[in-house]
Design a protein around this motif. Structure first.
Motif, mmCIF file in Angstrom:
data_model
loop_
_atom_site.group_PDB
_atom_site.id
_atom_site.type_symbol
_atom_site.label_atom_id
_atom_site.label_comp_id
_atom_site.label_asym_id
_atom_site.label_seq_id
_atom_site.Cartn_x
_atom_site.Cartn_y
_atom_site.Cartn_z
ATOM 1 N N UNK A 1 0.848 -1.187 0.000
ATOM 2 C CA UNK A 1 0.000 0.000 0.000
ATOM 3 C C UNK A 1 0.887 1.241 0.000
ATOM 4 N N UNK A 2 0.540 2.192 -0.794
ATOM 5 C CA UNK A 2 1.269 3.448 -0.883
ATOM 6 C C UNK A 2 1.065 4.229 0.420
ATOM 7 N N UNK A 3 2.119 4.783 0.967
ATOM 8 C CA UNK A 3 2.034 5.497 2.241
ATOM 9 C C UNK A 3 1.139 6.730 2.148
ATOM 10 N N UNK A 4 1.109 7.398 0.982
ATOM 11 C CA UNK A 4 0.289 8.601 0.832
ATOM 12 C C UNK A 4 -1.181 8.247 0.631
ATOM 13 N N UNK A 5 -1.464 7.026 0.202
ATOM 14 C CA UNK A 5 -2.852 6.634 -0.051
ATOM 15 C C UNK A 5 -3.633 6.493 1.250
ATOM 16 N N UNK A 6 -3.022 6.033 2.290
ATOM 17 C CA UNK A 6 -3.698 5.833 3.564
ATOM 18 C C UNK A 6 -4.290 7.122 4.126
ATOM 19 N N UNK A 7 -3.496 8.177 4.276
ATOM 20 C CA UNK A 7 -4.063 9.425 4.805
ATOM 21 C C UNK A 7 -5.131 10.023 3.891
ATOM 22 N N UNK A 8 -4.952 9.888 2.573
ATOM 23 C CA UNK A 8 -5.973 10.409 1.647
ATOM 24 C C UNK A 8 -7.277 9.661 1.797
ATOM 25 N N UNK A 9 -7.185 8.365 1.942
ATOM 26 C CA UNK A 9 -8.396 7.554 2.114
ATOM 27 C C UNK A 9 -9.089 7.922 3.419
ATOM 28 N N UNK A 10 -8.323 8.129 4.454
ATOM 29 C CA UNK A 10 -8.904 8.521 5.739
ATOM 30 C C UNK A 10 -9.564 9.892 5.612
ATOM 31 N N UNK A 11 -8.903 10.810 4.931
ATOM 32 C CA UNK A 11 -9.474 12.144 4.741
ATOM 33 C C UNK A 11 -10.776 12.073 3.946
ATOM 34 N N UNK A 12 -10.792 11.288 2.848
ATOM 35 C CA UNK A 12 -12.016 11.150 2.042
ATOM 36 C C UNK A 12 -13.148 10.562 2.867
ATOM 37 N N UNK A 13 -12.839 9.525 3.647
ATOM 38 C CA UNK A 13 -13.865 8.913 4.490
ATOM 39 C C UNK A 13 -14.363 9.907 5.525
ATOM 40 N N UNK A 14 -13.482 10.636 6.173
ATOM 41 C CA UNK A 14 -13.866 11.613 7.184
ATOM 42 C C UNK A 14 -14.718 12.722 6.574
ATOM 43 N N UNK A 15 -14.346 13.183 5.392
ATOM 44 C CA UNK A 15 -15.129 14.211 4.698
ATOM 45 C C UNK A 15 -16.521 13.683 4.366
ATOM 46 N N UNK A 16 -16.586 12.446 3.842
ATOM 47 C CA UNK A 16 -17.881 11.844 3.531
ATOM 48 C C UNK A 16 -18.730 11.730 4.794
ATOM 49 N N UNK A 17 -18.141 11.253 5.868
ATOM 50 C CA UNK A 17 -18.863 11.062 7.127
ATOM 51 C C UNK A 17 -19.405 12.388 7.656
ATOM 52 N N UNK A 18 -18.604 13.421 7.647
ATOM 53 C CA UNK A 18 -19.048 14.719 8.156
ATOM 54 C C UNK A 18 -20.148 15.314 7.283
#
Length: 66
Positions: A1-18
């Motif tokens: 897994x790409x190291x930069x992909x993890x934080x982006x995925x978390x950010x996208x999920x957090x944005x969707x959730x909010x």
């Protein structure tokens, strides 16, 4: 897994959730549904939609005490 992909995925999920939690995504769903069913009718602006949504919630309460 790409190291930069993890934080982006978390950010996208957090944005969707909010957006779901605050109801901001409701307008996007309304717009998509309206354009699909009534492609030639004008679409309400976000402000107009929020006013109608607020009025509907005030006149049709979902839960009551007592």
């Amino acid at each position: 897994m790409n190291a930069a992909r993890g934080p982006r995925a978390v950010f996208r999920y957090l944005r969707w959730y909010l957006r779901e939690l605050t109801g901001e995504a409701e307008y996007d769903r309304y717009r998509a549904r309206h354009l699909g069913h009534h492609p030639h009718a004008p679409v309400l602006t976000r402000r107009e939609y929020e006013v109608l949504r607020t009025l509907h919630r005030e006149t049709h309460p979902q839960s009551r005490c007592c």
